[in-house]
Design an enzyme around this catalytic site. Structure first.
Site, mmCIF file in Angstrom:
data_model
loop_
_atom_site.group_PDB
_atom_site.id
_atom_site.type_symbol
_atom_site.label_atom_id
_atom_site.label_comp_id
_atom_site.label_asym_id
_atom_site.label_seq_id
_atom_site.Cartn_x
_atom_site.Cartn_y
_atom_site.Cartn_z
ATOM 1 N N TYR A 16 -41.321 12.800 -19.170
ATOM 2 C CA TYR A 16 -42.058 11.539 -19.107
ATOM 3 C C TYR A 16 -43.454 11.758 -19.662
ATOM 4 C CZ TYR A 16 -38.641 9.358 -15.975
ATOM 5 O OH TYR A 16 -37.507 8.826 -15.428
ATOM 6 N N TYR A 32 -33.737 15.845 -16.212
ATOM 7 C CA TYR A 32 -34.959 16.643 -16.006
ATOM 8 C C TYR A 32 -34.999 17.226 -14.595
ATOM 9 C CZ TYR A 32 -36.782 12.331 -13.876
ATOM 10 O OH TYR A 32 -36.950 11.218 -13.114
ATOM 11 N N ARG A 35 -32.281 15.705 -12.106
ATOM 12 C CA ARG A 35 -31.869 14.308 -12.100
ATOM 13 C C ARG A 35 -30.927 14.035 -13.269
ATOM 14 N NH1 ARG A 35 -34.011 9.827 -10.434
ATOM 15 N NH2 ARG A 35 -31.796 9.564 -10.087
ATOM 16 N N HIS A 84 -31.331 8.901 -16.865
ATOM 17 C CA HIS A 84 -31.343 7.523 -16.369
ATOM 18 C C HIS A 84 -32.461 6.747 -17.036
ATOM 19 C CE1 HIS A 84 -34.123 9.770 -13.766
ATOM 20 N NE2 HIS A 84 -34.847 8.664 -13.780
ATOM 21 N N HIS A 103 -35.068 3.611 -15.874
ATOM 22 C CA HIS A 103 -35.542 2.766 -14.787
ATOM 23 C C HIS A 103 -35.570 1.313 -15.249
ATOM 24 C CE1 HIS A 103 -37.055 6.030 -12.127
ATOM 25 N NE2 HIS A 103 -37.221 6.674 -13.268
#
Lengths: 244, 188
Positions: free
Chosen positions: A112, A151, A161, A164, A166
């Protein structure tokens, strides 16, 4: 003592299969939930006033280009280019038209741009990972992006995780407000992930997973995924003082 | 009930800070505008610590009590009142909105803000109401407040504060905020 994946997986297994279409707020395998879940059940009420409506967003709020996450910089982001599309419906299957959809995601390397994400995967100078759109008259939304990578996180040892995106959504009534995550089919990390598994009903969990759709895939350009979203909160029949 | 099954919620996670907050999100009206008030407080966890990675959204009537049908919340023009705002908490768990006092939806009823809260560690969004404390008779006659036990009713009532009102969202513990679930089954 930092728990292992085995310990977390055992906790997940002990809680799996319970009924409930929403995540359990009290879900010990997701360690951060310990002090952040209400202990009292929600109080049920009949919505009134503004609760019977949702805020209005329009072309002033969201531009056409906001839905393309691959054109926000001078160059093209690295990764698997893809389209994510679907329809936003209410609990009666009616289209939620003209409403705001917001997305954010890691880049193709699983990083991110947020400064608190310091895991040693590269940032992509051509990818921020945020997008917005308004749903069409039929409730449809569509984003062009790159597939996010999985990640690591620090819930437990060697925690990862699943990839995905969000999503943040508004419906036609306040109670339809939904913040969730979309996953990709066949991810081997699904059974290991306490956030996905906090939805303990397998059928409900499956509704968080997009489908690969070859009709969305474009020749020599990108792959395509389809994910329909159902905002199941109670919906009003009509809005007061508006033709929408 | 027929119709498609609902999509479950998931936590907003830790990394929404570059995506959901935006300039002007917490400024429904400019500070200093006639009638501008402040609605501020903290989001607090079960240990009493501020939650620095939460997001608070307000949705409210304007001074007439009517539902606002005005776009432009994401790109405010400084004049239009949209009735909706979004504020991320700061490192101490504090949030703050500049807005207008909502009028009651029905004459003689209480005035309140509808509020949604998301945070890292919170697996689904929470909904609540923030009642203004100014009209005790209206509060006493409110259906929701009357249905709550004494110890819990006060968790939904804002306190007077500097330039407006204070309201803490307590996620867990002795002073846990009452969170709400809207009853389904409206005619549709």
């Amino acid at each position: 003592m930092i728990p292992t994946q085995r310990e977390i997986s055992d906790e997940i297994a002990s809680l799996d299969g319970a009924a409930g279409a929403q995540p359990r707020l009290d879900y010990p395998p997701y360690r951060s939930s310990a002090l952040r879940h209400p202990r009292h059940p929600a109080v049920v009420l009949d919505p009134e006033g503004v609760e019977l409506a949702s805020p209005v967003f329009g072309p002033r709020d969201v531009g056409e280009l906001d839905a393309d996450l691959t054109i926000q910089h001078r160059g093209e982001p690295l990764g698997e280019r893809m389209i994510v599309t679907g329809r936003v419906l209410d609990g009666r299957g009616r289209a939620v038209a003209g409403q705001l959809v917001e997305v954010w995601q890691a880049n193709a390397a699983g990083r991110y741009i947020h400064q608190r994400d310091q895991h040693p995967a590269p940032l992509d100078p051509n990818f921020t990972g945020t997008g917005r759109c308004l749903t069409g008259p039929d409730g449809s939304y569509r984003f062009v992006t790159v597939k996010p990578g999985p990640y690591p996180w620090r819930n437990h040892r060697n925690a990862w995780r699943p990839a995905h995106i969000h999503f943040s959504l508004f419906g036609t009534a306040f109670a339809q407000r939904l913040v969730t995550q979309m996953y990709f089919p066949g991810d081997p990390l699904f059974p290991l992930d306490p956030i996905l598994q906090s939805v303990t009903d397998p059928a409900a969990r499956a509704r968080l997973i997009a489908a690969y759709d070859h009709d969305v895939t474009q020749e020599e350009w990108c792959t395509g995924y389809r994910w329909d979203i159902v905002l199941s909160g109670p919906a009003p029949t009509v809005f007061e003082g508006t033709g929408r | 009930m027929s119709g498609p099954e609902g999509t479950p919620g998931q936590t907003v996670g830790p990394f929404f800070g570059y995506a959901l907050p935006y300039p002007g999100g917490d400024t429904l009206v400019p500070p200093g505008r006639d009638g501008a008030i402040r609605l501020a407080g903290r989001v607090v966890d079960g240990a009493g610590a501020g939650v620095p990675d939460a997001l608070v959204e307000v949705w409210q009537a304007g001074p007439t009590g009517a539902v606002v049908r005005e776009p432009g919340s994401l790109r405010r023009d400084g004049w239009s009142f949209t009735g909706w705002g979004r504020a991320a908490t700061d490192p101490t768990g504090a949030y703050s909105f500049t807005t207008l006092r909502p009028a009651p939806a029905v004459a003689g009823g209480p005035a309140w803000f509808a509020v949604a809260v998301v945070a890292r560690g919170l697996l689904d969004r929470l909904l609540t109401r923030v009642y203004l404390p100014d009209d005790p008779d209206a509060l006493a006659g409110d259906r929701l407040l009357s249905s709550l036990p004494d110890g819990r009713r006060s968790t939904l009532i804002a306190r007077p504060g500097p330039d407006g009102y204070r309201f803490d969202v307590v996620l867990q513990g002795d002073r846990e905020t009452v969170f709400l679930q809207h009853r389904p089954g409206h005619p549709g």
